[in-house]
Every structure is written in C-alpha cells, then in structure tokens.
Design a protein around this motif. Structure first.
Motif, short mmCIF file in Angstrom:
data_model
loop_
_atom_site.label_atom_id
_atom_site.label_comp_id
_atom_site.label_asym_id
_atom_site.label_seq_id
_atom_site.Cartn_x
_atom_site.Cartn_y
_atom_site.Cartn_z
N PRO A 144 -55.92 22.37 32.18
CA PRO A 144 -55.16 23.52 32.72
C PRO A 144 -53.99 23.02 33.58
CG PRO A 144 -57.52 23.79 33.08
CD PRO A 144 -57.33 22.38 32.62
N GLY A 145 -52.95 23.82 33.62
CA GLY A 145 -51.84 23.54 34.51
C GLY A 145 -50.71 22.73 33.93
N LEU A 146 -50.90 22.16 32.72
CA LEU A 146 -49.81 21.40 32.11
C LEU A 146 -48.74 22.35 31.57
CD1 LEU A 146 -51.41 18.50 30.03
CD2 LEU A 146 -50.71 18.54 32.43
N PRO A 147 -47.48 21.94 31.60
CA PRO A 147 -46.45 22.78 30.99
C PRO A 147 -46.69 22.91 29.49
CG PRO A 147 -45.58 20.62 31.57
CD PRO A 147 -46.94 20.69 32.17
N ARG A 148 -46.48 24.09 28.96
CA ARG A 148 -46.69 24.36 27.54
C ARG A 148 -45.35 24.26 26.80
NH1 ARG A 148 -51.46 23.68 29.75
NH2 ARG A 148 -53.15 24.44 28.43
N LEU A 149 -45.30 23.43 25.77
CA LEU A 149 -44.06 23.29 25.01
C LEU A 149 -43.62 24.62 24.41
CD1 LEU A 149 -44.59 19.87 23.15
CD2 LEU A 149 -43.10 20.34 25.10
N ARG A 150 -44.58 25.49 24.10
CA ARG A 150 -44.20 26.78 23.52
C ARG A 150 -43.35 27.60 24.48
NH1 ARG A 150 -50.01 27.58 23.93
NH2 ARG A 150 -50.53 28.77 25.82
N ASP A 151 -43.49 27.36 25.77
CA ASP A 151 -42.69 28.11 26.75
C ASP A 151 -41.23 27.66 26.75
OD1 ASP A 151 -44.97 29.50 27.48
OD2 ASP A 151 -45.43 28.16 29.16
N ARG A 152 -40.93 26.53 26.09
CA ARG A 152 -39.56 26.03 26.04
C ARG A 152 -38.85 26.42 24.74
NH1 ARG A 152 -40.90 19.75 27.81
NH2 ARG A 152 -42.22 20.25 29.62
N ALA A 153 -39.58 27.01 23.82
CA ALA A 153 -39.05 27.22 22.47
C ALA A 153 -37.79 28.08 22.47
CB ALA A 153 -40.13 27.84 21.58
#
Length: 312
Positions: A144-153
């Motif tokens: 938990p807590g890691l940045p999600r690459l999908r949020d950068r898409a």
C-alpha cells in the motif's frame, strides 16, 4: 569526514542550484552520523550515482563484521519509495535492505559487486534475458502507498499531444497516436504489481548471494511490461549499430517478454510509448549520454525509428 566525489558535487549543484549546494555541504556530516548510528566503518572508495553517494562499509566489528553499502540520495520524490520496494522484495531478485532513514533518504543495503549487467554489452540478448528473469521475480504484489502508474496515464497522453504540437519533429502521426492509445488503454488499467520503474543494465549488479541483483528502484505499482520499454531505451547506443534496427528491437523485446513471462504485445506497446516519450524528451532536454550536437541527433533519430517501427 568522507570526501564527496567532485562529479556528484558538480552535477547536484548544476541540477538543483542552491538547494543542491546546501545538501552537498551537509552530506559529509550526515554520512558520519549514519555511520555511527548504524555501527558502520568505511570499507573502500566512495562512489556515486546520478543523485546520491554510495559508501562501502562494514557493519559491526571483528570477524563478524558484515559488508554493506550506505546510500544517501538527494531528497527527491522519485526516491521516496525506493526502500518500500526493497522491503517488499526482501532480497528476492534485489539487494536486501538492512536499515532505512526516510528523513535522510538514506539506506543501508546488501553489498553487491561494482560490475553491472551493462558490462556484458554488446550481448544484448543475454542482457534482455537476465533482466527478464529478474523482472519476473520482482513482480510481487505492490505494498500500500506506492504511486500507481495508472494515475499518470492521462498526464502522459496530454504531454504527448503537447509535445507533438509544440516541438519540431519527424515522427509520423501514427506513432504519436499509438503512444497516446497505449497511455489511455493500457495505462488506465494496470495491475497492482510492484514495478521497478527504472530497470536497465546499469541497475543490475553482479552479486554473491545470487548471480545478479537489482538496485535503484523507483518503486511503483503497475504493469511489469512497462519495464521492457525502460530496458530497451537504455540500449539505444547499441541499437545505433544494428543493421536492421526494427527487427533487432522486436527480437530483444520478445526475448525479454519470454524471460519475464509477459505478453509480447504489451511489452512492445509499452516500449513504443517509451520511445515516443524519449524522442520528445531528447528534443526538449537532451539525454544523459548526449546533451547536444551530432550524438544527440543520432540518439534522437534512434528513438524516432523505434517509435515508428514498434507500432503494433
């Protein structure tokens, strides 16, 4: 007090300005404080990467002292989740984390050798195979807590469109369109798998516990196929010498995909996105291996050709 490599001093100040100069000035005392707190003594020449100092040390005293490395990085958002990735892997395909000080961006890590996977070049298929096997082992559930690459898409797609409109370039529209489609289609539906985020040959070291171990992760959650593009991009100088660049690039990506047990089509799509991003980045900022002049033009041309030829 340890001496800070001059190249790290210059690079940090050039990149970060006054904030970098202040960090460099404080760094020797920070290292000394960490050495004392973690019961370590220097054990070899001080090294550095792009954003931090690396001090070989021995932890403890006498015959039971253990070889480690102390790494202190410049405070940057891209370094925040490095220790989280190491903790999740717990030595599986990566060096082990023994201590962390998040406020100092400091890590005490298992010591590997200085020789990197890049020393095998131009044995590109071997490099891609070894990196692929490591990628498969590193593909564990993301904490938990890691940045999600999908949020950068969406930001990726918007930047690609802006770069295409603002920069003079020779990329065919279909190459840009394909990269935007990857960002919107694959980018928005990624799994919650731990992704290294900067997997390339210089971030894979010879080791004793295992033949090769990964270092310097960004630590994010997403599609493991994403790292195939990072890896291929780092082989740009070798690809410049390829007789048939498109054929060579596709073969190397397939080798990586097979070793990593990933869908080759997804690996190619991510690699194509990386190539388009690199083509535009080079035009805006240059590359670490080529800031300006004819070599920059050559590396950018390789990125352009990859971007066009990898369209799936």
């Amino acid at each position: 007090m340890i001496g800070i490599p001059e190249a790290l001093v210059r690079g940090t100040i050039d990149r970060e300005g006054d904030r970098g100069a202040a960090w460099v000035a404080e760094l020797p005392s920070v290292v000394e404080e960490l050495l004392e707190r973690w019961d370590c003594a220097p054990d070899g020449a001080v090294m550095h990467g792009g954003v931090g100092v690396i001090v070989p040390v021995r932890q403890g005293t006498g015959p039971t002292a253990r070889p480690r490395v102390l790494k202190v990085s410049f405070p940057h958002p891209g370094n925040v989740h490095e220790p989280d990735a190491f903790e999740a892997w717990a030595g599986r395909g990566a060096v082990r984390l023994h201590r962390r000080d998040d406020a100092r961006f400091a890590l005490l890590l298992e010591r590997a050798h200085r020789s990197t996977l890049a020393a095998l070049e131009p044995a590109d298929e071997t490099v891609m195979t070894i990196a692929g096997h490591l990628s498969r082992r590193l593909a564990v559930p993301a904490p938990p807590g890691l940045p999600r690459l999908r949020d950068r898409a969406d930001a990726w797609a918007a930047q690609l469109r802006a770069d295409a409109a603002e920069l003079p370039h020779t990329l065919p529209p279909r190459a840009v369109d394909a990269a935007v489609a990857t960002a919107r289609e694959l980018g928005r539906t990624q799994p919650d798998t731990l992704v290294h985020g900067d997997l390339h040959a210089r971030n894979i070291l010879r080791a004793d516990r295992e033949p090769w171990l990964a270092v310097d992760p960004k630590g994010c959650a997403g599609d493991p196929a994403y790292d195939g593009g990072t890896l291929l991009k780092s082989r740009a100088l070798n690809l410049m010498r390829a007789d048939d660049l498109p054929k060579t690039a596709r073969r190397l990506l397939d080798v990586f995909a097979e070793a990593a047990e990933l869908d080759p089509g997804r690996v190619r799509r991510w690699a194509q996105l990386h190539a388009v991003q690199a083509a535009f980045w080079g035009r805006r900022h240059g590359f670490r291996v080529a800031r300006a002049g004819p070599q920059l033009d050559q590396v950018t041309a390789v990125a352009d050709r990859l971007a066009a030829s990898l369209v799936v």
